[in-house]
Design an enzyme around this catalytic site. Structure first.
Site, PDB file in Angstrom:
ATOM      1  N   ASP A 476      13.632   0.679  21.368  1.00  0.00           N
ATOM      2  CA  ASP A 476      13.134  -0.314  21.296  1.00  0.00           C
ATOM      3  C   ASP A 476      11.799  -0.346  20.021  1.00  0.00           C
ATOM      4  O   ASP A 476      11.862   0.952  19.966  1.00  0.00           O
ATOM      5  CB  ASP A 476      12.045  -1.332  22.184  1.00  0.00           C
ATOM      6  CG  ASP A 476      12.054  -2.493  22.514  1.00  0.00           C
ATOM      7  OD1 ASP A 476      11.641  -3.164  21.693  1.00  0.00           O
ATOM      8  OD2 ASP A 476      11.841  -3.090  23.760  1.00  0.00           O
ATOM      9  N   ASP A 546      14.691 -11.509  22.475  1.00  0.00           N
ATOM     10  CA  ASP A 546      14.213 -12.184  23.429  1.00  0.00           C
ATOM     11  C   ASP A 546      14.181 -13.059  24.302  1.00  0.00           C
ATOM     12  O   ASP A 546      14.282 -13.099  25.339  1.00  0.00           O
ATOM     13  CB  ASP A 546      12.531 -11.608  23.473  1.00  0.00           C
ATOM     14  CG  ASP A 546      13.007 -10.343  23.778  1.00  0.00           C
ATOM     15  OD1 ASP A 546      13.688  -8.968  23.851  1.00  0.00           O
ATOM     16  OD2 ASP A 546      11.325  -9.392  23.872  1.00  0.00           O
TER      17      ASP A 546
HETATM   18  C1  DGJ Z   1      10.854  -5.885  24.507  1.00  0.00           C
HETATM   19  C2  DGJ Z   1      12.593  -5.650  24.714  1.00  0.00           C
HETATM   20  O1  DGJ Z   1      12.109  -7.090  23.051  1.00  0.00           O
HETATM   21  C3  DGJ Z   1      12.692  -5.677  25.855  1.00  0.00           C
HETATM   22  O2  DGJ Z   1      14.258  -6.324  25.293  1.00  0.00           O
HETATM   23  C4  DGJ Z   1      12.166  -4.940  26.516  1.00  0.00           C
HETATM   24  O3  DGJ Z   1      12.614  -3.648  26.196  1.00  0.00           O
HETATM   25  C5  DGJ Z   1      10.904  -4.665  26.649  1.00  0.00           C
HETATM   26  N1  DGJ Z   1      10.180  -5.033  25.507  1.00  0.00           N
HETATM   27  C6  DGJ Z   1      10.245  -3.618  27.205  1.00  0.00           C
HETATM   28  O4  DGJ Z   1       9.430  -3.483  26.879  1.00  0.00           O
END
Ligand code: DGJ
Length: 743
Positions: A476, A546
């Site tokens: 991430d 997301d």
């Molecule tokens: C942002 C990501 O896009 C999510 O899927 C998740 O992993 C969160 N961060 C975790 O902090």
């Protein structure tokens, strides 16, 4: 094939799908002539090359030659300062002073094959034929190389540039594009994949006009807001027809993709590293290479451009070991539990993962340091003993004993001020430590230009991989870079930070890929904030957004698919009401959208009913049967969510034997004709196909000219008088070619 006419000084790069032609101009620079459908090997380009330039009001290059002005010529790599006043492809300084190089042709070289280089994302493949043109500055010992690569089956041309300093001086490169493309028309639309966090890569189409239109990023990442992919399309171009040019960059950092329309309606594309805050010191003996860019062209509309990019990405960007590799079907802990989990709750989620037939459990954010919120512990890559009292190694053993694979979330490029890492090494973070710095999610960015930071990350991630026998990494990256300053680089080199940063990221990723070839990395940047060809070089799939709401995903996936293949789109079925948008969309709609990509699940399975778990189990098993078709078939968009209430797309296997169609109708409409049809593309017109949900067989010709019948149901309360179907209708159709030819 590369055809060179030495007398006329013309280079013709020719494949089955395109011709790309340029020549050496009077002053030794390169002038562009043509990019489009394949022309004959012995085509005579005189009528393009020998035009007397009568454009009035231009600055002439030679005092006694009134017909030669670089301002009116098309170019392969234009330089400011000579009468071509358009934005330059390169800008060089010496002792802070801009100077005006005069690069002139010296020689060229043809080579074959493009190697995969672990630490530098690039197009690779044995099938490439490469042409490198070397130009030298007329006064200084500076060499410019322009690289072109083609393959016979593609309309794409891969370009890059490099600058070599054989002088005794240091030059500053303040702008250096990967490639330029002149198009002799401005009657075009500029199309970009633009958006924001939670609505990445929506399709934006606007008319070109005189002047500059551009997209770019100065965030240190390719970004949620703009993607390093643009198209210029004829006004009437659509998914199935019309001339379209496209440009994309194999890079994940700051980029610029622009078109400048001049006073004679020539549209010039420039694409490369964003010049903002870029200043590279080219010392004596040094070479600087730009990232590669890819241009493509077609007369057959957007779907054909997508096929070109999908093929390159699958065959020549993504690591080949993933090609015939069944991708894991994951259950991810994030939207199931957020930070609220421990080894016992995870083991329960693992049992349900097995129950639905998925194969991999991903422990997302929250397993390390003392991480109960987004404000702590980034950088401390050892397990949280409160959550894993028996150690993470033991937990991993339990997961593996259940026959599952294990994935862990990392955000390697970040550090929280409240972490052991920051307390030990504040100078490893980007920004002046004693000055105000902006925060995102409470965290700072690590200085990936500093080799010590990379060494630390290699050691800590390696140790976790080995302790857990890890199968999968979710990588991430949740904030962009601000107040860019490296505490490692000296003042003179600060302008190199953002490029060195991304090269540091590539170094770390290539280390993992090379050392642990069985691990798969799924990329993510707060969703799809770094969905680009650089990242796909190391991770074959990227968390698309997301926003996992079924309806929003129609637009996100539709736009993303313009450039990126389904094998790269990670799509999870999540809970309702949806956590981002609060919408309640039926499970089968969510599945039918997620199926067009890498399917996964991200919800608390223990909250589902037995019926729902069984429904998911069936979906997983259906998806397993379809994954090969979805990844290796030809994907085409049929109806756009940006144009109406319905979306449709399809995948046809390369041998045209199998087809999967997805159709989605977001809102119910009253009193619609129940005989509606969806036209398919790319089938064998003379063969019959069986269609799921239908007892009859239909010829490819009928399916492409009339279409499959859509399920417009009469299921409203007052069905005697009006047609009111429920919201969020969707259907997957499977078609199979039957061994029967149309007579
Ligand atoms: C942002 C990501 O896009 C999510 O899927 C998740 O992993 C969160 N961060 C975790 O902090």
């Amino acid at each position: 094939m590369i055809i060179i006419d030495k007398d006329k000084k013309i280079f013709h790069l020719r494949t089955k799908k395109m011709s790309y032609v340029f020549r050496i101009l009077k002053n030794g620079s390169l002038g562009h002539l043509y990019y489009g459908d394949t022309l004959s090997e012995d085509e005579n380009f005189d009528y393009l090359a020998n035009v007397e330039n009568k454009a009035a009001g231009t600055i002439k290059y030679y005092e006694n030659d009134s017909k030669f002005s670089l301002g009116a010529e098309t170019s392969e790599f234009n330089i400011y300062g000579t009468g071509d006043f358009r934005q330059p492809a390169i800008e060089l300084r010496i002792s802070n002073r801009l100077f005006y190089p005069e690069f002139a042709y010296v020689d060229h070289e043809i080579t074959y094959r493009k190697e995969r280089i672990p630490e530098v994302p690039r197009v690779y493949g044995d099938e490439y034929e490469n042409l490198t043109i070397t130009l030298k500055d007329k006064n200084l010992n500076l060499y410019l190389k322009l690289n072109y690569s083609i393959t016979d089956e593609s309309s794409a041309i891969v370009r890059s540039s490099s600058l070599i300093n054989t002088s005794q001086h240091t030059y500053t490169i303040s702008r250096f594009m990967s490639g330029t493309l002149d198009i002799p028309s401005a009657d075009l639309d500029f199309i970009s994949l633009s958006g924001a966090w939670l609505r990445e890569r929506h399709l934006v189409r606007q008319p070109l006009r005189m002047g500059i239109q551009s997209v770019g990023s100065v965030r240190g990442a390719s970004s949620h807001q703009q993607n390093p992919f643009i198209m210029l399309a004829e006004k009437n171009a659509n998914e199935f027809s019309g001339t379209v040019y496209a440009a994309s960059l194999v890079y994940s950092g700051n980029f610029l993709a622009q078109t400048e329309v001049d006073e004679w309606n020539v549209s010039r594309i420039l694409i490369g590293i964003n010049p903002m805050n870029f200043a590279w010191q080219l010392k004596p003996g040094d070479e600087f290479k730009t990232p590669e860019c890819i241009f493509a062209v077609t007369q057959k509309g957007f779907n054909e451009i997508s096929h070109t990019f999908h093929n390159i990405i699958n065959d020549n960007i993504v690591e080949q070991r993933y090609k015939n590799f069944q991708r894991p079907i994951v259950v991810n802990s994030w939207e199931a539990n957020y930070f609220n989990f421990d080894e016992n709750s995870l083991l329960k989620l693992a049992d349900l993962t097995t129950k639905i037939g998925a194969d991999t459990l991903i422990v997302d954010d929250g397993w390390f340091g003392e991480r109960d919120s987004t404000k702590k512990s980034l950088g401390d890559w050892f397990e949280d003993k409160r959550k894993f009292p028996h150690g993470i190694g033991k937990f991993a053993e339990h997961i593996h004993e259940k026959g599952l694979k294990l994935g862990l979330w990392f955000e390697p490029e970040m550090v929280d001020p409240d972490s052991d890492l920051y307390r030990a090494h504040p100078e490893w973070s980007i920004g002046k430590i004693d000055q105000r710095r902006s925060f995102g999610r409470g965290q700072l960015v690590l200085d990936m230009a500093n080799p010590e930071v990379i060494d630390y990350l290699i050691a800590s991630i390696d140790s976790m991989i080995e302790r857990t026998k890890l199968d999968y990494i979710k990588w991430d990256m949740n904030r962009n870079i601000t107040e860019a300053f490296s505490n490692y680089l000296d003042n003179e080199h600060q302008g190199e930070l953002l490029h060195r940063y991304i090269m540091g990221v590539y170094k770390l990723m290539s280390h993992i890929c090379e050392k642990y070839p069985d691990i798969i990395i799924e990329n993510c940047a707060g969703g799809g904030g770094r969905f680009d060809l650089g990242m796909l070089y190391y991770s074959p799939q990227i968390w698309t957004s997301d926003d996992s709401d079924g309806v929003e995903r129609l637009m996100i996936q539709y736009g993303t698919s313009m450039c990126y293949p389904l094998s790269s789109l990670s799509n999870h079925v999540t809970a309702v009401p949806n956590h981002q948008i609060d919408r309640v969309v039926p499970l089968n709609f969510r599945n039918n959208v997620s199926t067009f990509g890498v399917l996964g699940y991200e919800l608390d399975l223990s909250e589902l009913s037995e019926d729902e778990l069984n429904e998911i189990k069936d979906q997983v098993s259906e998806y397993r049967k379809r994954q090969k078709l979805i990844f290796s078939g030809t994907f085409s968009r049929l109806k756009s969510p940006f144009c109406g209430n319905e979306t449709a797309w399809q995948v046809v296997s390369k041998n045209k034997e199998e087809v999967l169609v997805g159709w989605y109708k977001v809102l119910a409409k009253p009193n619609q004709r129940n005989q509606s049809y969806l036209k398919l593309v790319g089938l064998e017109k003379d063969y019959y196909y069986s269609v799921s949900n239908d007892d009859t067989i239909h010829s490819g010709a009928a399916l492409m000219n009339m279409g499959i019948r859509l399920p417009y149901d009469f299921n409203g309360a007052n069905q005697e008088t009006a047609q009111i179907s429920g919201d969020f209708q969707s259907e997957l159709f499977t078609l199979r070619k039957v061994n029967k030819k149309v007579i």
